[in-house]
Design a protein around this motif. Structure first.
Motif, PDB file in Angstrom:
ATOM      1  N   VAL A 285       0.836  -1.195   0.000  1.00 44.64           N
ATOM      2  CA  VAL A 285       0.000   0.000   0.000  1.00 44.64           C
ATOM      3  C   VAL A 285       0.872   1.246   0.000  1.00 44.64           C
ATOM      4  O   VAL A 285       0.557   2.249  -0.652  1.00 44.64           O
ATOM      5  CB  VAL A 285      -0.947  -0.016   1.209  1.00 44.64           C
ATOM      6  N   LEU A 286       1.989   1.205   0.726  1.00 48.12           N
ATOM      7  CA  LEU A 286       2.919   2.333   0.735  1.00 48.12           C
ATOM      8  C   LEU A 286       3.469   2.578  -0.669  1.00 48.12           C
ATOM      9  O   LEU A 286       3.560   3.729  -1.122  1.00 48.12           O
ATOM     10  CB  LEU A 286       4.057   2.058   1.722  1.00 48.12           C
ATOM     11  N   ILE A 287       3.821   1.510  -1.386  1.00 47.41           N
ATOM     12  CA  ILE A 287       4.305   1.647  -2.762  1.00 47.41           C
ATOM     13  C   ILE A 287       3.206   2.201  -3.658  1.00 47.41           C
ATOM     14  O   ILE A 287       3.456   3.055  -4.525  1.00 47.41           O
ATOM     15  CB  ILE A 287       4.783   0.283  -3.296  1.00 47.41           C
ATOM     16  N   GLN A 288       1.970   1.743  -3.464  1.00 48.31           N
ATOM     17  CA  GLN A 288       0.859   2.232  -4.274  1.00 48.31           C
ATOM     18  C   GLN A 288       0.584   3.707  -4.015  1.00 48.31           C
ATOM     19  O   GLN A 288       0.233   4.454  -4.945  1.00 48.31           O
ATOM     20  CB  GLN A 288      -0.397   1.401  -3.985  1.00 48.31           C
ATOM     21  N   PHE A 289       0.770   4.159  -2.786  1.00 49.28           N
ATOM     22  CA  PHE A 289       0.627   5.577  -2.495  1.00 49.28           C
ATOM     23  C   PHE A 289       1.682   6.386  -3.245  1.00 49.28           C
ATOM     24  O   PHE A 289       1.393   7.471  -3.771  1.00 49.28           O
ATOM     25  CB  PHE A 289       0.748   5.830  -0.989  1.00 49.28           C
ATOM     26  N   ALA A 290       2.908   5.894  -3.289  1.00 48.90           N
ATOM     27  CA  ALA A 290       3.953   6.584  -4.029  1.00 48.90           C
ATOM     28  C   ALA A 290       3.605   6.657  -5.510  1.00 48.90           C
ATOM     29  O   ALA A 290       3.790   7.693  -6.169  1.00 48.90           O
ATOM     30  CB  ALA A 290       5.292   5.869  -3.823  1.00 48.90           C
ATOM     31  N   ASN A 291       3.106   5.557  -6.044  1.00 51.62           N
ATOM     32  CA  ASN A 291       2.687   5.535  -7.446  1.00 51.62           C
ATOM     33  C   ASN A 291       1.577   6.549  -7.699  1.00 51.62           C
ATOM     34  O   ASN A 291       1.605   7.296  -8.685  1.00 51.62           O
ATOM     35  CB  ASN A 291       2.213   4.127  -7.803  1.00 51.62           C
ATOM     36  N   GLN A 292       0.593   6.589  -6.814  1.00 48.86           N
ATOM     37  CA  GLN A 292      -0.495   7.551  -6.954  1.00 48.86           C
ATOM     38  C   GLN A 292       0.017   8.983  -6.853  1.00 48.86           C
ATOM     39  O   GLN A 292      -0.426   9.863  -7.595  1.00 48.86           O
ATOM     40  CB  GLN A 292      -1.551   7.306  -5.883  1.00 48.86           C
ATOM     41  N   GLY A 293       0.948   9.214  -5.921  1.00 47.52           N
ATOM     42  CA  GLY A 293       1.451  10.562  -5.734  1.00 47.52           C
ATOM     43  C   GLY A 293       2.078  11.133  -6.989  1.00 47.52           C
ATOM     44  O   GLY A 293       1.892  12.310  -7.316  1.00 47.52           O
ATOM     45  N   ILE A 294       2.808  10.301  -7.730  1.00 46.81           N
ATOM     46  CA  ILE A 294       3.440  10.765  -8.965  1.00 46.81           C
ATOM     47  C   ILE A 294       2.457  10.753 -10.120  1.00 46.81           C
ATOM     48  O   ILE A 294       2.355  11.715 -10.885  1.00 46.81           O
ATOM     49  CB  ILE A 294       4.674   9.900  -9.282  1.00 46.81           C
ATOM     50  N   SER A 295       1.698   9.666 -10.269  1.00 43.19           N
ATOM     51  CA  SER A 295       0.814   9.534 -11.436  1.00 43.19           C
ATOM     52  C   SER A 295      -0.303  10.563 -11.416  1.00 43.19           C
ATOM     53  O   SER A 295      -0.712  11.065 -12.471  1.00 43.19           O
ATOM     54  CB  SER A 295       0.238   8.123 -11.511  1.00 43.19           C
ATOM     55  N   GLN A 296      -0.825  10.913 -10.245  1.00 43.01           N
ATOM     56  CA  GLN A 296      -1.892  11.904 -10.192  1.00 43.01           C
ATOM     57  C   GLN A 296      -1.409  13.282 -10.616  1.00 43.01           C
ATOM     58  O   GLN A 296      -2.189  14.077 -11.158  1.00 43.01           O
ATOM     59  CB  GLN A 296      -2.475  11.961  -8.777  1.00 43.01           C
ATOM     60  N   SER A 297      -0.142  13.577 -10.398  1.00 37.84           N
ATOM     61  CA  SER A 297       0.415  14.834 -10.869  1.00 37.84           C
ATOM     62  C   SER A 297       0.662  14.807 -12.375  1.00 37.84           C
ATOM     63  O   SER A 297       0.461  15.801 -13.073  1.00 37.84           O
ATOM     64  CB  SER A 297       1.723  15.131 -10.116  1.00 37.84           C
ATOM     65  N   MET A 365       6.447  -6.220  -7.000  1.00 38.04           N
ATOM     66  CA  MET A 365       6.381  -4.762  -7.030  1.00 38.04           C
ATOM     67  C   MET A 365       7.577  -4.152  -7.756  1.00 38.04           C
ATOM     68  O   MET A 365       7.459  -3.063  -8.329  1.00 38.04           O
ATOM     69  CB  MET A 365       6.301  -4.201  -5.605  1.00 38.04           C
ATOM     70  N   LEU A 366       8.718  -4.818  -7.756  1.00 40.52           N
ATOM     71  CA  LEU A 366       9.854  -4.331  -8.544  1.00 40.52           C
ATOM     72  C   LEU A 366       9.503  -4.293 -10.029  1.00 40.52           C
ATOM     73  O   LEU A 366       9.817  -3.325 -10.739  1.00 40.52           O
ATOM     74  CB  LEU A 366      11.083  -5.216  -8.310  1.00 40.52           C
ATOM     75  N   VAL A 367       8.836  -5.327 -10.502  1.00 38.94           N
ATOM     76  CA  VAL A 367       8.419  -5.366 -11.911  1.00 38.94           C
ATOM     77  C   VAL A 367       7.358  -4.310 -12.179  1.00 38.94           C
ATOM     78  O   VAL A 367       7.425  -3.566 -13.173  1.00 38.94           O
ATOM     79  CB  VAL A 367       7.903  -6.766 -12.275  1.00 38.94           C
ATOM     80  N   ALA A 368       6.363  -4.221 -11.293  1.00 39.04           N
ATOM     81  CA  ALA A 368       5.243  -3.306 -11.520  1.00 39.04           C
ATOM     82  C   ALA A 368       5.696  -1.851 -11.550  1.00 39.04           C
ATOM     83  O   ALA A 368       5.314  -1.084 -12.441  1.00 39.04           O
ATOM     84  CB  ALA A 368       4.186  -3.511 -10.442  1.00 39.04           C
ATOM     85  N   THR A 369       6.521  -1.446 -10.597  1.00 39.56           N
ATOM     86  CA  THR A 369       6.968  -0.050 -10.571  1.00 39.56           C
ATOM     87  C   THR A 369       7.975   0.235 -11.673  1.00 39.56           C
ATOM     88  O   THR A 369       8.077   1.375 -12.128  1.00 39.56           O
ATOM     89  CB  THR A 369       7.579   0.285  -9.201  1.00 39.56           C
ATOM     90  N   GLY A 370       8.702  -0.774 -12.123  1.00 35.03           N
ATOM     91  CA  GLY A 370       9.615  -0.575 -13.240  1.00 35.03           C
ATOM     92  C   GLY A 370       8.899  -0.250 -14.538  1.00 35.03           C
ATOM     93  O   GLY A 370       9.488   0.355 -15.449  1.00 35.03           O
ATOM     94  N   CYS A 371       7.639  -0.629 -14.658  1.00 33.35           N
ATOM     95  CA  CYS A 371       6.825  -0.290 -15.841  1.00 33.35           C
ATOM     96  C   CYS A 371       6.202   1.093 -15.723  1.00 33.35           C
ATOM     97  O   CYS A 371       5.603   1.579 -16.686  1.00 33.35           O
ATOM     98  CB  CYS A 371       5.728  -1.326 -16.040  1.00 33.35           C
ATOM     99  N   GLY A 372       6.308   1.719 -14.559  1.00 30.15           N
ATOM    100  CA  GLY A 372       5.703   3.025 -14.379  1.00 30.15           C
ATOM    101  C   GLY A 372       4.196   2.940 -14.269  1.00 30.15           C
ATOM    102  O   GLY A 372       3.613   1.864 -14.085  1.00 30.15           O
ATOM    103  N   MET A 373       3.529   4.098 -14.406  1.00 27.58           N
ATOM    104  CA  MET A 373       2.061   4.148 -14.319  1.00 27.58           C
ATOM    105  C   MET A 373       1.467   3.809 -15.679  1.00 27.58           C
ATOM    106  O   MET A 373       0.721   4.576 -16.294  1.00 27.58           O
ATOM    107  CB  MET A 373       1.604   5.514 -13.825  1.00 27.58           C
ATOM    108  N   VAL A 374       1.786   2.576 -16.165  1.00 28.01           N
ATOM    109  CA  VAL A 374       1.489   2.212 -17.547  1.00 28.01           C
ATOM    110  C   VAL A 374      -0.002   2.082 -17.810  1.00 28.01           C
ATOM    111  O   VAL A 374      -0.476   2.423 -18.904  1.00 28.01           O
ATOM    112  CB  VAL A 374       2.243   0.912 -17.918  1.00 28.01           C
ATOM    113  N   ASP A 375      -0.782   1.628 -16.842  1.00 23.84           N
ATOM    114  CA  ASP A 375      -2.228   1.514 -17.064  1.00 23.84           C
ATOM    115  C   ASP A 375      -2.864   2.886 -17.204  1.00 23.84           C
ATOM    116  O   ASP A 375      -3.783   3.089 -18.008  1.00 23.84           O
ATOM    117  CB  ASP A 375      -2.885   0.719 -15.935  1.00 23.84           C
ATOM    118  N   MET A 376      -2.372   3.876 -16.445  1.00 22.21           N
ATOM    119  CA  MET A 376      -2.881   5.236 -16.578  1.00 22.21           C
ATOM    120  C   MET A 376      -2.514   5.825 -17.940  1.00 22.21           C
ATOM    121  O   MET A 376      -3.313   6.518 -18.569  1.00 22.21           O
ATOM    122  CB  MET A 376      -2.325   6.100 -15.443  1.00 22.21           C
ATOM    123  N   VAL A 377      -1.300   5.548 -18.427  1.00 21.53           N
ATOM    124  CA  VAL A 377      -0.887   6.037 -19.742  1.00 21.53           C
ATOM    125  C   VAL A 377      -1.793   5.447 -20.822  1.00 21.53           C
ATOM    126  O   VAL A 377      -2.228   6.158 -21.743  1.00 21.53           O
ATOM    127  CB  VAL A 377       0.589   5.672 -20.011  1.00 21.53           C
TER     128      VAL A 377
END
Length: 501
Positions: A285-297, A365-377
């Motif tokens: 969840v902490l990693i997902q918050f970081a992802n949201q913090g960047i992707s929402q911007s 999570m290493l794989v998922a974050t390495g792809c970036g916010m790809v679903d949002m893109v």
């Protein structure tokens, strides 16, 4: 030169919003971790498992009530402004928010009525917990419309490029109130329904303040004397839901992908394995918050770039944001892998069995974050139907593996199912974005962040042992400074303007 300046300006704007969101996300993740610790320590494994199952059902129902508007309420306001049609913003907000209110009320009633059945299914091995579990679910059901409406309203503010309401109201205010109230309940040795009430009550003031924030933004951006025709509004509603409809199903499936595993562990394995699984996976969840913090911007500017055909600008934003995401999240994942036993002992001896759960989820999570916010893109490129197919495949993977593995392996079986689903849900859209849109996340910043993180928090502790862990942080910080150019960290600096005569 003009393109370079535009890219730099967009990157700085994303950096400012992303930094604020990251700080807020760090606070939200930290308070969420603390709330999990309080619940695990104060309620015990059985009741803690019931609490985590209740909140999973609550978040899942709230995600269904939002009807995919997390994407539509950013995509369409951004698109309307970029294409010179701001007079339709009011119609856009009404189109997105009204169905959310109606759906959330209906789902709140359904959750209230279904509470006894949910409690019996997830607490079948602990009959003494069923009554409190039912009451806790009904307490959460009362606040379900507020949760769905809060998220929809804050999403709409981000469609206006306003990150401050999300940071201040959701990340800071709600998280702080949850920590204070749940902490007080833990000190008072409160029952499960009381803990559920203290966890959900902060949605009331946050909803009111979120409504005020979107009202203020709408009034400030509304063109004076602007009028719209019925045909324009009808066309907007049709286009809005044609875009958002597939995303609505995809968002529900995405949320189910994140939450249904806790319910399945409780139903197939029992409340204690569910508590172990929830605690062991809390860092996700902490990693997902970081992802949201960047992707929402990034999201509103990426939508504008793609709406105007600026592929180079969109790719630059995607790669830069992915580099920042890897730089923040990979050290956390690698540290969690190294220190899994210590991490679990923080919650008590009952949760030590989750070590392999931590390792499996951190690797995924290493794989998922390495792809970036790809679903949002992919969604911002207009391929919401592709996004839906990807998430449904990933959901089928996790449910299929959970049903097969949880009875044999318990919490570890659920971790394997979620890990395989996360990899599928990131690799598939990564291929689609590359082929259909021509975007990919592997820029110089992503490569530099990955190499630096693996060297400092993977290879160094492996070679030097405990001393390597001690050296990892200073070496990492020195590397960040040396590689600040490829990492685009200059976007976070504010240079004073030069005075002109």
């Amino acid at each position: 030169m003009t393109d370079l300046l535009q890219k730099s300006g967009a990157t700085k704007a994303v950096a400012r919003g992303g930094l604020a969101n990251m700080i807020g996300s760090a606070l939200a993740g930290g308070t969420g971790f603390a709330v999990t610790w309080i619940v695990a320590r104060s309620l015990g494994p059985d009741q803690a498992g019931a609490f985590f199952a209740s909140t999973a059902a609550f978040v899942l129902a709230g995600g269904l009530a939002k009807l995919g508007t997390q994407t539509g309420l950013v995509y369409w306001p951004s698109r309307l402004r970029a294409t010179g049609r701001p007079e339709l913003l009011g119609a856009c907000l009404r189109t997105g928010l009204t169905p959310v209110i109606l759906a959330s009320l209906g789902l709140a009633v359904a959750m209230w009525l279904a509470a006894p059945a949910i409690a019996r299914t997830t607490a079948h091995e602990a009959a003494d917990v069923v009554g409190a579990h039912t009451t806790g679910l009904r307490v959460l059901a009362v606040f379900l419309p507020l949760q769905a409406l809060t998220d929809a309203l804050l999403t709409a503010t981000r469609g206006y490029r306003a990150m401050r309401p999300t940071v201040l109201l959701d990340r800071f205010l709600r998280s702080a109130l949850q920590l204070l109230l749940v902490g007080a309940a833990g000190l008072a040795a409160a029952s499960l329904p009381v803990v559920a009430l203290t966890w959900v009550a902060p949605y009331l003031p946050v909803t009111v303040l979120s409504a005020y924030a979107i009202r203020k933004l709408y009034r400030a951006s509304k063109p004076p004397g602007a009028t719209t025709h019925r045909a324009e509004r009808r066309e907007l509603r049709r286009d809005f839901w044609r875009f958002t409809g597939p995303r609505a199903l995809a968002s529900v499936a995405q949320l189910a992908l994140q939450r249904v595993d806790v319910l399945l562990v409780a139903a197939l394995g029992g409340l204690v394995p569910a508590a172990v699984y929830a605690v062991a996976g809390r860092f996700v969840v902490l990693i997902q918050f970081a992802n949201q913090g960047i992707s929402q911007s990034v999201q509103p500017r990426l939508a504008e770039a793609l709406a105007t055909g600026d592929r180079a600008g969109a790719n630059h934003l995607y790669q830069t944001a992915t580099g920042w995401l890897v730089l923040v999240t990979w050290p956390i994942n690698l540290l969690v892998i190294q220190l899994a036993p210590l991490y679990l002992r923080l919650f008590g001896g009952d949760y030590a069995a989750g070590r392999h759960v931590v390792i499996v989820l951190a690797g995924a999570m290493l794989v998922a974050t390495g792809c970036g916010m790809v679903d949002m893109v992919l969604a911002m490129a207009g391929r919401t139907s592709w996004n839906l197919v990807n998430v449904l495949i990933a959901l089928a993977v996790t449910i299929g593996l959970d049903v097969l593995l949880i009875p044999r392996l318990g919490a570890l079986g659920a971790a394997i199912g979620l890990a395989c689903a996360m990899v599928a849900n990131n690799v598939m859209p990564l291929i689609q974005v590359g082929r259909a849109v021509g975007l990919h996340p592997f820029g110089p910043g992503t490569r530099a962040a990955a190499l630096l993180s693996v060297s400092c928090f993977g290879a160094l502790p492996l070679v030097a042992g405990p001393a390597g862990l001690g050296l990892a942080v200073p070496v990492f910080l020195a590397g960040v400074w040396l590689l600040r150019g490829p990492l685009a960290l200059d976007a976070f600096t504010c240079r004073p303007r030069r005075r002109t005569r």
